[in-house]
Design a protein around this motif. Structure first.
Motif, short mmCIF file in Angstrom:
data_model
loop_
_atom_site.label_atom_id
_atom_site.label_comp_id
_atom_site.label_asym_id
_atom_site.label_seq_id
_atom_site.Cartn_x
_atom_site.Cartn_y
_atom_site.Cartn_z
N TRP A 56 -9.07 -11.51 3.93
CA TRP A 56 -9.17 -12.78 3.22
C TRP A 56 -10.07 -12.58 2.01
O TRP A 56 -11.30 -12.61 2.11
CB TRP A 56 -9.77 -13.86 4.13
N THR A 86 -4.75 -12.48 2.23
CA THR A 86 -4.81 -13.92 2.03
C THR A 86 -5.73 -14.17 0.85
O THR A 86 -6.95 -14.03 0.96
CB THR A 86 -5.35 -14.64 3.28
N VAL A 88 -7.91 -15.92 -0.96
CA VAL A 88 -8.77 -17.10 -1.00
C VAL A 88 -10.14 -16.70 -1.55
O VAL A 88 -10.52 -15.54 -1.53
CB VAL A 88 -8.96 -17.71 0.40
N ASP A 92 -13.79 -21.88 -0.01
CA ASP A 92 -12.57 -22.22 0.73
C ASP A 92 -12.32 -21.27 1.90
O ASP A 92 -11.87 -21.69 2.97
CB ASP A 92 -11.36 -22.20 -0.21
N SER A 93 -12.62 -19.98 1.69
CA SER A 93 -12.37 -19.00 2.74
C SER A 93 -13.19 -19.30 3.98
O SER A 93 -12.68 -19.29 5.11
CB SER A 93 -12.68 -17.59 2.23
N ARG A 96 -12.13 -22.70 5.74
CA ARG A 96 -10.89 -22.53 6.49
C ARG A 96 -11.13 -21.74 7.77
O ARG A 96 -10.63 -22.09 8.84
CB ARG A 96 -9.84 -21.83 5.62
N PHE A 97 -11.91 -20.67 7.66
CA PHE A 97 -12.19 -19.85 8.83
C PHE A 97 -12.90 -20.66 9.91
O PHE A 97 -12.56 -20.59 11.09
CB PHE A 97 -13.03 -18.64 8.44
N THR A 99 -12.92 -23.88 10.37
CA THR A 99 -12.02 -24.89 10.94
C THR A 99 -11.11 -24.28 12.00
O THR A 99 -10.93 -24.83 13.09
CB THR A 99 -11.17 -25.54 9.83
N GLU A 100 -10.55 -23.10 11.68
CA GLU A 100 -9.64 -22.46 12.63
C GLU A 100 -10.40 -21.89 13.84
O GLU A 100 -9.89 -21.88 14.95
CB GLU A 100 -8.86 -21.35 11.92
#
Length: 376
Positions: A56, A86, A88, A92-93, A96-97, A99-100
């Protein structure tokens, strides 16, 4: 002497010795339980078997850098991994990480993220592997570039992150519209109503909207400027009718295309535009260097941890010089970089970078929130 009862001093020494032994044992246990191989040969063998890397990071997808990486990696290690990119960027990276990760999904083996947004948060730190020990023990003896970089990364980052990008704020100027002698020399000139606050620059400079890359926001680091001074300087700059762009990237393009003669913002990427033929150059302020560092991390639960570790070592040794050669993006911690050399030539400049403590205390967000309403 009473040998039946130890003295207090002896008891204290014994206690310290036990603590030291337990600490050493704990370190050895962590290393023994690590997902990484214990030797260079073991890491390399496991990396070949893992074969696929989920990366990422946006940089390898730019200007053919990924192809250069592939050729250099094969030359050094004798094989080419399948890299699933990916593209990013931070923050943002990381967002997103995180959140997942809350739902147990780990889709990255090597992640681009800001260390200051991880440190001081135990729940976030627990999501990342200790990469300092294997990098120091396995790769530093073999790769001088890795050794030189690790020596400059701050101690609080090293267990989980290594800097690969430095966002350094300064000035960008169009060489067909002005020259370096016309530019401000210090931030303090702005506070005195000079520099880009001078009427001669009216309408002929650019700034980006208040956010992570804004140098005015970062002048609040360590209380270097208080909030009232920051507001005053921003108001003077706005009164001089700057071209306002969303990001530092937009600001750089505005200068490159000649919309304005100069700008303040992140100077990264200027060299890449110059190599593409744009009449653009950058200059650092002489009194203060405001920076933000972003690094690479390896999440716990990565499918290919050894390949991620090997690829990280490769980026530090061979990848960063490739990135700087192609795009002009350097990192402050790499002694080979032009950015490091430029700062070395400015011994009186003060470096300002947000610490985890300041971020956790909300100081950075407080300043951004206070400055944002002043923007048009």
């Amino acid at each position: 002497m009473n040998i039946g009862k130890p003295t207090r001093a002896f008891g204290a020494l014994l206690f310290l010795a036990l603590i030291g032994a337990l600490t050493l044992l704990s370190s050895q246990v962590v290393w023994a339980q690590s997902v990484f191989g214990k030797t260079y040969e073991e890491v390399l063998d496991k990396a070949k078997r893992e074969a696929e890397l989920r990366l990422w990071w946006e940089v390898p997808g730019e200007r053919g850098i990924g192809q250069q990486f592939e050729a250099a990696f094969k030359k050094r290690f004798g094989f080419v991994p399948r890299v699933h990119l990916t593209p990013v960027t931070n923050p943002d990276s990381l967002l997103r990480f995180l959140t997942e990760a809350k739902v147990g999904r780990i889709d990255a083996d090597l992640l681009y993220a800001g260390a200051a947004d991880i440190a001081g948060r135990p729940e976030r730190l627990a999501l990342f592997e200790d990469i300092e020990a294997p990098l120091v023990k396995i790769f530093s003896p073999k790769f001088p570039g890795v050794k030189g970089i690790l020596a400059n990364v701050e101690a609080w980052k090293r267990p989980f992150s290594v800097d690969v990008t430095t966002l350094a704020s300064g000035m960008i100027y169009n060489t067909k519209k002005t020259n370096v002698n016309n530019l401000p020399k210090t931030y303090e000139e702005f506070a005195a109503g000079k520099g880009f606050a001078d009427p001669k620059w009216k309408g002929n400079f650019a700034i980006n909207t208040i956010g992570p890359a804004s140098p005015l926001t970062d002048m609040g680091v360590q209380g270097h400027w208080d909030l009232e001074k920051q507001k005053k300087v921003l108001q003077m700059l706005l009164a001089n009718k700057p071209l306002i762009k969303r990001s530092s990237g937009d600001v750089r393009m505005a200068v490159a295309l000649g919309e304005v003669a100069a700008a303040t913002g992140n100077i990264g990427g200027t060299e890449g535009l110059r190599k593409e033929g744009y009449p653009i150059q950058n200059k650092l302020f002489e009194d203060v260097l405001t920076i933000g560092s972003i690094g690479l991390t390896i999440p716990k639960g990565a499918k290919s941890p050894n390949l991620a570790l090997l690829y990280l070592a490769f980026i530090l040794e061979d990848g960063l010089p490739i990135v700087e050669r192609i795009s002009g993006e350097g990192t402050f911690v790499d002694p080979r970089s032009e950015l490091a050399k430029a700062f070395k030539s400015m011994p009186k400049a003060k470096v300002l970078e947000w610490s985890p403590e300041e971020i956790m205390a909300g100081q950075r967000d407080k300043i951004r929130k206070a400055l944002r309403p002043l923007m048009p």
